[in-house]
Enzyme design. Structure first.
Site, PDB file in Angstrom:
ATOM      1  N   HIS A  69      -7.621   3.010   3.492  1.00 41.07           N
ATOM      2  CA  HIS A  69      -7.576   3.808   4.729  1.00 41.07           C
ATOM      3  C   HIS A  69      -8.984   3.980   5.326  1.00 41.07           C
ATOM      4  O   HIS A  69      -9.126   4.237   6.517  1.00 41.07           O
ATOM      5  CB  HIS A  69      -7.060   5.227   4.450  1.00 41.07           C
ATOM      6  CG  HIS A  69      -5.568   5.352   4.377  1.00 41.07           C
ATOM      7  ND1 HIS A  69      -4.830   4.790   3.361  1.00 41.07           N
ATOM      8  CD2 HIS A  69      -4.684   5.996   5.180  1.00 41.07           C
ATOM      9  CE1 HIS A  69      -3.545   5.090   3.558  1.00 41.07           C
ATOM     10  NE2 HIS A  69      -3.437   5.822   4.653  1.00 41.07           N
TER      11      HIS A  69
ATOM     12  N   CYS B 227      -4.189  -1.422  -2.112  1.00 40.17           N
ATOM     13  CA  CYS B 227      -4.339   0.019  -2.310  1.00 40.17           C
ATOM     14  C   CYS B 227      -5.183   0.202  -3.558  1.00 40.17           C
ATOM     15  O   CYS B 227      -4.804  -0.267  -4.646  1.00 40.17           O
ATOM     16  CB  CYS B 227      -2.960   0.642  -2.492  1.00 40.17           C
ATOM     17  SG  CYS B 227      -2.985   2.391  -2.924  1.00 40.17           S
TER      18      CYS B 227
ATOM     19  N   ASP C 232       0.868  -1.185   0.000  1.00 36.56           N
ATOM     20  CA  ASP C 232       0.000   0.000   0.000  1.00 36.56           C
ATOM     21  C   ASP C 232       0.903   1.232   0.000  1.00 36.56           C
ATOM     22  O   ASP C 232       2.109   1.132   0.223  1.00 36.56           O
ATOM     23  CB  ASP C 232      -0.886  -0.010   1.255  1.00 36.56           C
ATOM     24  CG  ASP C 232      -1.787   1.227   1.339  1.00 36.56           C
ATOM     25  OD1 ASP C 232      -2.403   1.596   0.319  1.00 36.56           O
ATOM     26  OD2 ASP C 232      -1.865   1.838   2.423  1.00 36.56           O
ATOM     27  N   SER C 233       0.273   2.378  -0.200  1.00 36.10           N
ATOM     28  CA  SER C 233       1.023   3.635  -0.112  1.00 36.10           C
ATOM     29  C   SER C 233       1.497   3.898   1.318  1.00 36.10           C
ATOM     30  O   SER C 233       2.339   4.765   1.529  1.00 36.10           O
ATOM     31  CB  SER C 233       0.137   4.785  -0.567  1.00 36.10           C
ATOM     32  OG  SER C 233      -0.983   4.891   0.286  1.00 36.10           O
TER      33      SER C 233
ATOM     34  N   GLY D 223      -3.020   9.145  -3.670  1.00 31.33           N
ATOM     35  CA  GLY D 223      -4.306   9.489  -4.293  1.00 31.33           C
ATOM     36  C   GLY D 223      -4.405  10.866  -4.901  1.00 31.33           C
ATOM     37  O   GLY D 223      -5.328  11.150  -5.659  1.00 31.33           O
TER      38      GLY D 223
ATOM     39  N   CYS E 275     -11.004   2.877  -0.683  1.00 30.83           N
ATOM     40  CA  CYS E 275      -9.639   3.233  -0.271  1.00 30.83           C
ATOM     41  C   CYS E 275      -9.387   2.456   1.009  1.00 30.83           C
ATOM     42  O   CYS E 275     -10.254   2.431   1.899  1.00 30.83           O
ATOM     43  CB  CYS E 275      -9.525   4.731  -0.014  1.00 30.83           C
ATOM     44  SG  CYS E 275      -7.934   5.203   0.729  1.00 30.83           S
TER      45      CYS E 275
ATOM     46  N   GLU F 183      -4.172   9.691   8.456  1.00 38.48           N
ATOM     47  CA  GLU F 183      -2.732   9.842   8.714  1.00 38.48           C
ATOM     48  C   GLU F 183      -2.497  10.819   9.868  1.00 38.48           C
ATOM     49  O   GLU F 183      -1.648  10.602  10.714  1.00 38.48           O
ATOM     50  CB  GLU F 183      -2.013  10.328   7.443  1.00 38.48           C
ATOM     51  CG  GLU F 183      -2.043   9.317   6.291  1.00 38.48           C
ATOM     52  CD  GLU F 183      -1.137   8.108   6.521  1.00 38.48           C
ATOM     53  OE1 GLU F 183      -0.102   8.254   7.189  1.00 38.48           O
ATOM     54  OE2 GLU F 183      -1.486   7.004   6.046  1.00 38.48           O
TER      55      GLU F 183
HETATM   56  N1  DGL Z   1      -4.849   3.410   0.777  1.00 35.76           N
HETATM   57  C1  DGL Z   1      -4.827   3.933  -0.566  1.00 35.76           C
HETATM   58  C2  DGL Z   1      -6.012   3.405  -1.365  1.00 35.76           C
HETATM   59  O1  DGL Z   1      -6.554   2.359  -1.069  1.00 35.76           O
HETATM   60  C3  DGL Z   1      -4.819   5.409  -0.745  1.00 35.76           C
HETATM   61  C4  DGL Z   1      -4.115   6.310   0.162  1.00 35.76           C
HETATM   62  C5  DGL Z   1      -3.311   7.334  -0.588  1.00 35.76           C
HETATM   63  O2  DGL Z   1      -3.864   8.311  -1.119  1.00 35.76           O
HETATM   64  O3  DGL Z   1      -2.105   7.099  -0.640  1.00 35.76           O
HETATM   65  O4  DGL Z   1      -6.406   4.012  -2.320  1.00 35.76           O
END
Ligand code: DGL
Length: 295
Positions: A208, A79, A16-17, A49, A206, A158
């Site tokens: 997150h 992600c 993931d990011s 994103g 997403c 975050e």
């Molecule tokens: N967790 C990432 C996703 O599922 C996105 C978070 C980011 O913007 O880095 O899209």
């Protein structure tokens, strides 16, 4: 004569990011208790994103090659943004199977909706890519899809995670640290465009966003079901590994390993343990210059 043990004890690669993909890694660890996970979080370059597709594709190729080199048996792009930007590229480039989270998320939404009106909350890049609309309507062309860009949710998560280890204690006490008046107001403002559309399901596009499930539920009201891709992705993963006879044998005690580009391993460990639901025991730091050599 001893019976041959069928199976593959190599780890499942997950990336993931940053930390959000640990919501998927957690579902995998809980459902497939003998599997080892090798998790890579590109925290230093998070968020993805709000970047361009070509930049996210480059980062995803680096992460994919890094995990392939670490001898994983399959890769899960945990992600949505990287899935939208790079799933097909990684499938073409890598020698191991690669799955993403968008097709599973789309399946979860279709299996939930009765009105056949579905909302998608995702990062700006994922919404712009149209990947969810294609995935949902590719399975049921009669479903109306209403997408709502919500990259600000990544910043909220975050921001809250960066406040430190006390989160873990409050969470263990049963308090949802993300369900505060301030966050409720921020979330309600972002999801407002979905209100008039008559949706009965929203998919958290997403990884997150499951951390914000309670404020999202509150904002959308009791008539809207909130679904995410973690369980469906795990189901798809289990199915692939079963058919390929690549599940880890039952006697294997899993060893999870974590890698991050973050300079702050202590923060990654605290926030990561909280999301993963168990301590992150083995964490290594990966230098971005090392990744760039793989691109
Ligand atoms: N967790 C990432 C996703 O599922 C996105 C978070 C980011 O913007 O880095 O899209």
């Amino acid at each position: 004569m001893s019976e041959e043990i069928v199976g593959d004890a190599r780890p499942i690669g997950v990336f993931d990011s940053g930390l959000g993909g640990l919501t998927v890694a957690r579902a995998i660890a809980e459902t497939l208790p003998h599997e080892s996970i090798y998790y890579f979080g590109d925290t230093e370059r998070c968020p993805y994103g709000t970047r361009s597709v070509s930049e996210v594709r480059k980062f995803a190729v680096e992460a994919g090659r890094w995990l392939e080199r670490a001898n994983v048996k399959i890769i899960v792009i945990a992600c949505n943004t990287a899935t939208a930007a790079a799933l097909t590229t990684l499938q073409q480039l890598l020698s191991v199977p690669v799955i993403g989270v968008i097709a599973p998320g789309a399946r979860a939404a279709i299996n939930s909706t009765r009105t056949r009106k579905v909302g998608v909350l995702a990062t700006n890049l994922t919404v712009r890519s149209g990947a969810y609309t294609r995935a949902i309507q590719g399975r049921d062309a009669g479903v109306d899809v209403y997408s709502c860009p919500a990259s600000s949710f990544v910043d909220i998560v975050e921001r809250e995670l960066a406040t430190g280890a006390h989160l873990q204690e409050r969470w263990l006490e049963g308090k949802d640290v993300f369900d505060t008046p301030k966050i409720r107001a921020e979330v309600a403002e972002t999801v407002r465009p979905l209100a008039p559309e008559g949706i009965d399901t929203v998919v958290l596009g997403c990884t997150h966003f499951p951390l914000l499930a309670n404020p999202i539920r509150r904002a959308l009201g009791p008539g809207v079901r909130v679904v995410s891709s973690a369980e469906e992705t795990t189901r798809e993963l289990a199915d692939i590994l079963t058919r390929r006879e690549q599940l880890a044998p039952d006697m294997v005690v899993p060893e999870h390993r974590f890698a991050t580009t973050s300079e702050n391993i202590a923060e990654f460990a605290a926030a990561g343990s909280f999301i993963f639901g168990q301590p992150l025991r083995s964490i290594e730091r990966v230098d971005i210059s090392e990744l760039e050599l793989l691109g």
